[in-house]
Design a protein around this motif. Structure first.
Motif, PDB file in Angstrom:
ATOM      1  N   ALA A 568       0.824  -1.204   0.000  1.00 48.64           N
ATOM      2  CA  ALA A 568       0.000   0.000   0.000  1.00 48.64           C
ATOM      3  C   ALA A 568       0.862   1.260   0.000  1.00 48.64           C
ATOM      4  N   GLU A 569       1.960   1.232   0.750  1.00 49.44           N
ATOM      5  CA  GLU A 569       2.844   2.391   0.808  1.00 49.44           C
ATOM      6  C   GLU A 569       3.509   2.633  -0.547  1.00 49.44           C
ATOM      7  N   ARG A 570       3.954   1.554  -1.217  1.00 47.80           N
ATOM      8  CA  ARG A 570       4.542   1.719  -2.534  1.00 47.80           C
ATOM      9  C   ARG A 570       3.536   2.279  -3.533  1.00 47.80           C
ATOM     10  N   ALA A 571       2.314   1.829  -3.422  1.00 49.83           N
ATOM     11  CA  ALA A 571       1.274   2.321  -4.319  1.00 49.83           C
ATOM     12  C   ALA A 571       1.028   3.809  -4.118  1.00 49.83           C
ATOM     13  N   ARG A 572       0.960   4.204  -2.843  1.00 46.77           N
ATOM     14  CA  ARG A 572       0.741   5.629  -2.561  1.00 46.77           C
ATOM     15  C   ARG A 572       1.906   6.471  -3.061  1.00 46.77           C
ATOM     16  N   SER A 573       3.133   5.987  -2.862  1.00 50.16           N
ATOM     17  CA  SER A 573       4.310   6.725  -3.305  1.00 50.16           C
ATOM     18  C   SER A 573       4.363   6.828  -4.818  1.00 50.16           C
ATOM     19  N   ARG A 574       4.032   5.741  -5.504  1.00 48.95           N
ATOM     20  CA  ARG A 574       4.070   5.747  -6.957  1.00 48.95           C
ATOM     21  C   ARG A 574       3.003   6.657  -7.528  1.00 48.95           C
ATOM     22  N   GLN A 575       1.853   6.670  -6.918  1.00 47.21           N
ATOM     23  CA  GLN A 575       0.786   7.559  -7.357  1.00 47.21           C
ATOM     24  C   GLN A 575       1.213   9.017  -7.234  1.00 47.21           C
ATOM     25  N   ASN A 577       4.294  10.248  -7.236  1.00 41.26           N
ATOM     26  CA  ASN A 577       5.314  10.566  -8.231  1.00 41.26           C
ATOM     27  C   ASN A 577       4.709  10.733  -9.615  1.00 41.26           C
ATOM     28  N   ASP A 578       3.813   9.826  -9.962  1.00 44.73           N
ATOM     29  CA  ASP A 578       3.171   9.926 -11.268  1.00 44.73           C
ATOM     30  C   ASP A 578       2.350  11.185 -11.400  1.00 44.73           C
ATOM     31  N   CYS A 579       1.716  11.595 -10.304  1.00 45.77           N
ATOM     32  CA  CYS A 579       0.898  12.813 -10.311  1.00 45.77           C
ATOM     33  C   CYS A 579       1.776  14.033 -10.578  1.00 45.77           C
ATOM     34  N   GLU A 580       2.963  14.057  -9.904  1.00 45.51           N
ATOM     35  CA  GLU A 580       3.851  15.204 -10.078  1.00 45.51           C
ATOM     36  C   GLU A 580       4.398  15.273 -11.498  1.00 45.51           C
ATOM     37  N   GLN A 581       4.673  14.090 -12.107  1.00 43.15           N
ATOM     38  CA  GLN A 581       5.178  14.075 -13.476  1.00 43.15           C
ATOM     39  C   GLN A 581       4.114  14.470 -14.489  1.00 43.15           C
ATOM     40  N   SER A 582       2.853  14.206 -14.185  1.00 44.05           N
ATOM     41  CA  SER A 582       1.788  14.462 -15.137  1.00 44.05           C
ATOM     42  C   SER A 582       1.258  15.886 -15.098  1.00 44.05           C
ATOM     43  N   ARG A 583       1.538  16.649 -14.029  1.00 44.94           N
ATOM     44  CA  ARG A 583       0.974  17.990 -13.899  1.00 44.94           C
ATOM     45  C   ARG A 583       1.382  18.919 -15.043  1.00 44.94           C
ATOM     46  N   PRO A 584       2.663  18.997 -15.498  1.00 49.25           N
ATOM     47  CA  PRO A 584       3.004  19.904 -16.612  1.00 49.25           C
ATOM     48  C   PRO A 584       2.248  19.568 -17.886  1.00 49.25           C
ATOM     49  N   LEU A 585       2.042  18.306 -18.136  1.00 52.85           N
ATOM     50  CA  LEU A 585       1.334  17.912 -19.341  1.00 52.85           C
ATOM     51  C   LEU A 585      -0.135  18.254 -19.264  1.00 52.85           C
ATOM     52  N   LEU A 586      -0.685  18.128 -18.057  1.00 46.47           N
ATOM     53  CA  LEU A 586      -2.105  18.398 -17.896  1.00 46.47           C
ATOM     54  C   LEU A 586      -2.429  19.887 -17.962  1.00 46.47           C
ATOM     55  N   VAL A 622      -3.419   8.003 -14.327  1.00 46.82           N
ATOM     56  CA  VAL A 622      -2.034   8.298 -13.981  1.00 46.82           C
ATOM     57  C   VAL A 622      -1.192   8.101 -15.223  1.00 46.82           C
ATOM     58  N   LEU A 623      -0.058   8.725 -15.241  1.00 43.92           N
ATOM     59  CA  LEU A 623       0.841   8.612 -16.383  1.00 43.92           C
ATOM     60  C   LEU A 623       1.622   7.310 -16.295  1.00 43.92           C
ATOM     61  N   ALA A 633       1.611   6.857 -21.386  1.00 49.87           N
ATOM     62  CA  ALA A 633       0.167   6.961 -21.632  1.00 49.87           C
ATOM     63  C   ALA A 633      -0.548   7.139 -20.314  1.00 49.87           C
ATOM     64  N   PHE A 634      -1.780   7.651 -20.357  1.00 46.69           N
ATOM     65  CA  PHE A 634      -2.615   7.724 -19.177  1.00 46.69           C
ATOM     66  C   PHE A 634      -3.398   6.428 -19.057  1.00 46.69           C
ATOM     67  N   GLY A 635      -3.438   5.856 -17.836  1.00 54.41           N
ATOM     68  CA  GLY A 635      -4.190   4.630 -17.615  1.00 54.41           C
ATOM     69  C   GLY A 635      -4.979   4.701 -16.322  1.00 54.41           C
ATOM     70  N   ASP A 636      -5.879   3.703 -16.140  1.00 58.22           N
ATOM     71  CA  ASP A 636      -6.693   3.662 -14.927  1.00 58.22           C
ATOM     72  C   ASP A 636      -5.794   3.451 -13.709  1.00 58.22           C
ATOM     73  N   ALA A 637      -5.943   4.291 -12.698  1.00 56.30           N
ATOM     74  CA  ALA A 637      -5.038   4.265 -11.541  1.00 56.30           C
ATOM     75  C   ALA A 637      -5.078   2.939 -10.805  1.00 56.30           C
ATOM     76  N   LYS A 638      -6.283   2.419 -10.577  1.00 60.26           N
ATOM     77  CA  LYS A 638      -6.409   1.182  -9.787  1.00 60.26           C
ATOM     78  C   LYS A 638      -5.776  -0.002 -10.507  1.00 60.26           C
ATOM     79  N   GLN A 639      -6.033  -0.103 -11.831  1.00 58.28           N
ATOM     80  CA  GLN A 639      -5.453  -1.214 -12.571  1.00 58.28           C
ATOM     81  C   GLN A 639      -3.941  -1.128 -12.623  1.00 58.28           C
TER      82      GLN A 639
END
Length: 749
Positions: A568-575, A577-586, A622-623, A633-639
């Motif tokens: 769960a901690e790895r998932a939260r951390s990865r989310q 990081n992905d969020c921060e990388q995707s903000r400029p594109l969004l 998420v990216l 690519a953007f994909g479903d976060a849960k999957q």
């Protein structure tokens, strides 16, 4: 009761539970020693069971069957007692004394209606073995006077010189009488202390292996009579091996007449035994008394041909008529006999009780093991005072007794009448009887003990532990002797018990569909684990023997929970990081985003026909960057999270591995652990401490611990050590697993 989250405390309050009042020790002692009319009556009727069944005895209904059963049993008993007296190391007539006095006493004191108490091959063998060991250390010194016999037997007669044969026979009888008295006293003491439960420590496989091994000794002891070779009685260990080595070394000394008598006896007797079994119904359960017929024929032939004088055939010899005078055995031999006496007392009791339980179950009544100890003990005393030897129940005679119509213990009375008539009038006529004839009767009768070999395939299929106990006991008896072999067998039995407790089958439980049943998820493919709840069944009571297993169960639970937390901690951390990388594109021009109807690939940091929500939502997209192509690519976060985290976790099965290490389903995370405690019947100090330790360790990682199905004694002890407390206990008790699951699903409880 409509509340689905009822705890054990609420359950007890709802149904008004009250723990039984613990009486002070002083009160218990006072009640135990108090003498009231009701207690006296209960004691008298318990000590003399005849007072319970004789007043209700129906002459019309019971007497015919008891007379036929008693007489039939006596006919079988007579030749067997002569043969087994010889096996015990004394004269055949001493076996007859045992056959008379032991059932007579048992009639008044015994609780089994069908057990035939008297001589028994294994017990007679143990008596003979103990006699041999004593004689090896204290040999007969040749001609002795009655003063010497007086020291051993306790008799007072005029001092006259005795022949070697007579003196040695009296010396052996003195030892056997002393041993029998000691056996009887041990059984009486055990009965008075209510130690009848010791029969539980002699399981059926152990008794079967022991009696089969002893049958080898019984058979070997008859070899010298079969071949007419006076073999030495070798001492254990490896007594059987030594005996057969001597036999084959001296095989040229074989007496043809003895072999002929033995072979003829076996050839005549064995087929009739088979006929008695096969045509039992046609014979109306009354067997053909072939042993008695053979004894009569052999005696007549030997007397008229004079086999002893012409061919040197060994015969029974002079047999006194009538009953012996009572004699008090001397106890000076006890220090050397105490170990053998204890073994004999246990074996004779275990065999008698096992036979008694068999027929009691078949006819719908119960026997009292403690009273059986007293009955056997007093029967042994009567044999000791009247020149008999140790007695026991016999399955073969008991089967004859039951099948010939016996209804009550009264059947032993007509049986004793027949035997006393033989002792008074017929006994002296048996003096020409060849000993080889009696030994052959023993050989044929012990065939049922060897038939127990055929039980081994069934034991192997049903229980490997019982198979191991059977083989170990048999091997130990055959190689080390009947006394040490019994000790090894009991030790092996206890080891198997420890192994079963030390390595219990710990299972993870799941619910079966919409039912309220919880079963092993490995064995039931449709059993599904409850979301957020781990149900563990530990089938053994917690105690010092399985402490390590409980510790490993706890370690497995902590490891599984830690993996869930790390995932769960790895998932939260990865989310994040992905969020921060995707903000400029969004943040790019929204018009470009609107051109795309679905998320598309991004190359070199640019969106190509891409569409995403303005801003970053962890619950939507998420990216995703392909590590092989570099495309994103953007994909479903849960999957995405599930796919990435699954790759980082080692797959596990939910099966149970060695010593409490339970593999847990990698997909199943949990916030509550439920222990199914329905199998916990007791708990010791170390068990209480390990349960407390487990609950504390699980609670320290924010896991809730529920204990379901606790028995009242275990519940009270866990309360005393602080595991359970309605206010601040470290675990919460529930009446059943279902109640515990319902409470676990209610996270606010």
């Amino acid at each position: 009761m409509h509340n689905n989250t009822v705890t054990e405390y609420e359950f007890r309050e709802e149904f008004d539970y009250h723990a039984p009042e613990e009486k002070p020790l002083k009160v218990k002692v006072k009640e135990a020693v108090s003498c009231t009319p009701s207690r006296c009556r209960k004691f008298i009727f318990g000590f003399l069971p005849i007072l319970t069944w004789l007043p209700n005895y129906s002459v019309k209904q019971y007497l015919p069957g008891d007379i036929i059963g008693g007489v039939t049993t006596a006919i079988v008993r007579i030749p067997q007692s002569l043969a087994y007296g010889l096996l015990a190391g004394v004269d055949p007539i001493n076996g007859m004394y045992t056959a008379f006095f032991s059932p007579l006493v048992y009639t008044f004191l015994g609780t089994s209606k069908h057990v035939s108490v008297g001589t028994f091959a294994v017990v007679s063998l143990m008596m003979g073995s103990a006699l041999d060991k004593y004689l090896a250390a204290n040999p007969y010194q040749g001609m002795v006077s009655n003063a010497t016999i007086e020291t051993t037997m306790g008799t007072t007669t005029a001092a006259t010189e005795l022949s070697t044969d007579t003196g040695e026979a009296m010396y052996k009888l003195a030892i056997i009488s002393s041993l029998t008295l000691l056996v009887g006293l041990m059984q009486i003491i055990m009965g008075a202390l209510n130690l009848g439960f010791i029969a539980l420590f002699l399981s059926d496989p152990l008794v079967a292996g022991y009696t089969t091994g002893a049958a080898l000794f019984v058979f070997t002891a008859q070899v010298k009579y079969f071949f007419g070779i006076n073999l030495h009685r070798h001492q254990a260990p490896f007594a059987l091996v030594k005996t057969y080595i001597e036999l084959f070394t001296r095989i040229t000394e074989t007496q043809p007449a003895e072999v002929i008598i033995s072979v003829l006896t076996i050839v005549l007797l064995y087929p009739v035994k088979l006929i008695n079994i096969k045509y039992k119904k046609q014979l109306r359960s009354i067997p053909i008394p072939m042993e008695l017929i053979i004894v009569i024929i052999a005696t007549i032939v030997s007397a008229n041909v004079d086999l002893k004088a012409l061919y040197g055939v060994e015969v029974v010899g002079a047999i006194p008529s009538g009953l012996p005078a009572p004699d008090v055995p001397n106890v000076s031999t006890w220090p050397s006999l105490i170990a053998d006496a204890f073994s004999i007392s246990i074996v004779s009791f275990a065999i008698t009780v096992s036979v008694g339980k068999l027929f009691a179950k078949r006819h719908g009544y119960k026997i009292a093991p403690n009273q059986e100890l007293l009955a056997l003990g007093i029967s042994q005393l009567s044999c000791a005072f009247f020149q008999g030897h140790a007695c026991s129940g016999s399955l073969a005679r008991s089967s004859v007794k039951e099948s010939s119509g016996t209804k009550t213990q009264f059947s032993d009375i007509p049986s004793c009448v027949v035997i006393v008539l033989v002792l008074l009038f017929i006994g002296p006529m048996l003096s020409p009887l060849p000993v080889a004839c009696l030994s052959s009767i023993i050989i044929v009768n012990i065939r049922t003990l060897f038939n127990q070999f055929f039980d081994l395939p069934k034991l192997w299929r049903l229980c490997k532990f019982d198979f191991a106990v059977w083989v170990l006991t048999f091997t130990a008896v055959a190689l080390l002797g009947v006394d040490l072999g019994l000790a090894v067998g009991v030790l092996g039995l206890l080891v198997t018990v420890v192994l079963r407790v030390y390595h219990p089958s710990v299972t993870v439980r799941g619910v079966l569909g919409n039912t309220e049943l919880y079963r092993d998820v490995d064995k039931f493919t449709k059993a599904d684990e409850v979301e957020g709840v781990k149900i563990v069944r530990f089938p053994q009571s917690p105690f010092f023997g399985n402490k390590n297993v409980l510790e490993q169960v706890c370690a497995s639970l902590l490891t599984a929970h830690k993996r869930c937390e790390e995932r769960a901690e790895r998932a939260r951390s990865r989310q994040q990081n992905d969020c921060e990388q995707s903000r400029p594109l969004l943040d790019q021009d929204s018009s470009e985003n609107e051109q795309a109807s679905s998320p598309e690939k991004i190359t070199n940091g640019k969106i190509i026909n891409g569409k995403a929500s303005n801003g970053c939502s962890l619950d939507d997209y998420v990216l995703v960057i392909d590590p092989h192509t570099g495309n994103a690519a953007f994909g479903d976060a849960k999957q995405v999270i599930d796919k990435q985290t699954d790759a980082s976790v080692t797959p596990q099965s939910s099966s149970v591995s060695s010593l409490g290490e339970i593999g847990l389903n990698k997909e199943h995370c949990f916030h509550t652990v439920i222990f199914d405690c329905s199998g916990w019947t007791f708990i010791d100090i170390m068990g209480m401490e390990i349960v407390k330790q487990i609950c504390n360790e699980l609670k320290s990682v924010k896991l809730r611990v529920f204990l379901a199905g606790l028995q009242p004694p275990v519940f009270e002890k866990l309360t005393k050590v602080g595991v359970l407390n309605e206010e601040d206990g470290i675990a919460i008790p529930f009446p059943t697993v279902r109640f515990a699951v319902q409470a676990a699903l209610n996270r606010n409880m």
